[in-house]
Design a protein around this motif. Structure first.
Motif, short mmCIF file in Angstrom:
data_model
loop_
_atom_site.label_atom_id
_atom_site.label_comp_id
_atom_site.label_asym_id
_atom_site.label_seq_id
_atom_site.Cartn_x
_atom_site.Cartn_y
_atom_site.Cartn_z
N PHE A 73 -39.29 62.46 -16.93
CA PHE A 73 -38.27 62.53 -17.98
C PHE A 73 -36.89 62.06 -17.50
CE2 PHE A 73 -41.28 66.04 -19.26
CZ PHE A 73 -41.95 65.24 -20.18
N PRO B 4 -35.89 62.77 -23.52
CA PRO B 4 -37.12 62.20 -22.96
C PRO B 4 -38.36 63.05 -23.28
CG PRO B 4 -35.35 61.96 -21.38
CD PRO B 4 -34.81 62.80 -22.50
N GLU B 5 -38.22 64.39 -23.23
CA GLU B 5 -39.35 65.25 -23.58
C GLU B 5 -39.76 65.05 -25.03
OE1 GLU B 5 -36.66 66.16 -21.99
OE2 GLU B 5 -37.13 67.52 -20.31
N ARG C 201 -42.72 66.73 -15.69
CA ARG C 201 -41.29 66.94 -15.39
C ARG C 201 -41.08 67.00 -13.88
NH1 ARG C 201 -40.73 71.11 -18.08
NH2 ARG C 201 -39.95 70.15 -20.00
#
Length: 451
Positions: free
Chosen positions: A13, A262-263, A8
């Motif tokens: 992300f 995205p995670e 991150r």
């Protein structure tokens, strides 16, 4: 700090980056390249060379909402028949410019839906190709198969034509997801297609599955992967769904609020990854898996894995000729793309002209950077000695070119006297790292998520 937190912090992300199936990417092609360039590049192919051939069939009876490929819908076969006649004319134009003795090492029919062709069209197109450009010994002939557009006569025609590898798009077997992306294709339908292929001795099978689809969960993707494994494909592509409605207008039909974050996309990838690995498949590059005895796995072990517009390949030919609307060719001198719109493509070919509408001529250190990006995405490392052998580039120069990657991702890379590599926990950053080698890319617009 967890690996997710590190990723991150590096912007994984949020980033949108190219897939790097070419370098420079197609967004940097220009109209400076035209039919005269393609003419010269075809004429420059050595006598008795082996080449790869890609044939693009853009037609589909149904337009899947998730798809961003250049396709067009049709309810009848009349435009398809006319298009096949144009392809045959283009093959003649290409053959007239190639020297004697050229044969095909890899042939792929993609789309669109190549299996939309009627049996007589399949035979006619294959016969025309092989009359002009015969298959080399041990050549690979692959076709993208839509289980909803295949039957016994078409399977017979493909088998008779010499197809020895089939590629089937699955995406996901969950009914809710299929309905949401406009691709309803049940497991039983897919199984029948696989059984029909194997009954004809076509044992080499590729399958595609997507992560990042709307309503997709870890449980759902695990179930779909298990179903894929039950069909025993030789290789699998685990692609991330690219939601780009500004480019693919049909994707506006897909609800954005149902897409995973995205995670969550990374979690879906890792879930599928673990199931594939537990099933005995080897990981190939950033998004492929293969049985240990498959050509991709052997190429990875031998250091000969390559990357092209279809993804990962063991094809090492320096010439890839693309036929059909929007098809892209790669020559040692550069890229050439046919007119994307079918009417423009057909108009050019029917008037006796090559249909090239844009492309890129390699210049400067294009080929060196392309090879470095390919190494990074194939092997997660860049071998300085191989670069010196292939390009005469010193290890010092290569190390200097990789320095921006090391600076961008501290603690995630390692550089020694003979190579640069991404650490295993950094492999999700591979496309972002490749961007550090890109002398052209300046914008995130138009690209898919980095994961």
């Amino acid at each position: 700090m967890t690996v997710y937190q590190q990723l991150r912090n590096f912007g994984l992300f949020d980033a949108r980056v190219p897939r790097y199936t070419s370098y420079p990417t197609a967004t940097h092609f220009s109209k400076a390249i035209g039919p005269a360039d393609t003419n010269d590049w075809l004429c420059a192919v050595p006598e008795n060379a082996t080449v790869s051939l890609y044939v693009h069939i853009p037609f589909c009876r149904r337009l899947c909402w998730f798809c961003a490929c250049r396709t067009q819908g049709t309810t009848t076969l009349s435009p398809v028949a006319a298009y096949v006649e144009t392809l045959k004319q283009e093959i003649d134009l290409v053959r007239a410019r190639l020297p004697a003795g050229v044969t095909i090492e890899h042939l792929h029919w993609g789309g669109g839906t190549p299996t939309l062709l009627a049996p007589n069209m399949i035979r006619d197109l294959a016969d025309t190709i092989f009359a002009r450009l015969p298959l080399a010994e041990a050549a690979q002939f692959s076709v993208e198969i839509d289980p909803g557009e295949i039957d016994e006569p078409r399977l017979d025609a493909l088998s008779d034509a010499g197809m020895n590898r089939a590629s089937i798009g699955v995406q996901d077997f969950d009914p809710e997801i299929q309905a949401t992306i406009g691709r309803e294709q049940g497991y039983d339908l897919t199984r029948r297609a696989v059984d029909g292929l194997r009954a004809r001795g076509i044992s080499s099978l590729n399958m595609d599955i997507l992560f990042g689809l709307p309503h997709q969960t870890g449980e759902k993707i695990s179930d779909s992967v298990e179903k894929v494994l039950s069909l025993s494909p030789d290789r699998i592509a685990l692609f991330g769904y690219a939601h780009v409605p500004w480019m693919a207008k049909r994707q506006v039909l897909i609800p954005t609020d149902a897409l995973p974050t995205p995670e969550a996309r990374l979690g879906l990838f890792e879930t599928a990854q673990q199931v594939f690995l537990a099933g005995g498949y080897e990981e190939i590059g950033i998004d492929h898996f293969a049985r240990p005895d498959d050509g991709l796995a052997r190429a990875r072990r031998e250091g000969s894995l390559r990357r092209n517009f279809q993804g990962y390949t063991e094809d090492t030919s320096t010439v890839l000729i693309g036929l059909g609307a929007s098809a892209i060719s790669r020559y040692p001198q550069g890229y050439a793309q046919n007119a994307p719109a079918t009417p423009a493509y057909q108009g050019a070919v029917r008037s006796g002209r090559l249909a090239t509408s844009r492309g890129h001529r390699f210049a400067g250190d294009d080929l060196l950077r392309a090879r470095m990006i390919e190494m990074l995405l194939c092997d997660f490392e860049i071998d300085f000695a191989r670069l010196e052998t292939e390009f005469g580039t010193s290890a010092r120069t290569a190390a200097e070119m990789t320095a921006p990657m090391a600076a961008a991702f501290p603690g995630m890379t390692a550089t020694s006297d003979d190579r640069f590599r991404l650490r295993p926990e950094a492999r999700a950053l591979a496309r972002m790292a490749a961007r550090q080698l890109d002398a052209y890319e300046v914008s995130q617009s138009g690209h898919s998520h980095a994961i």
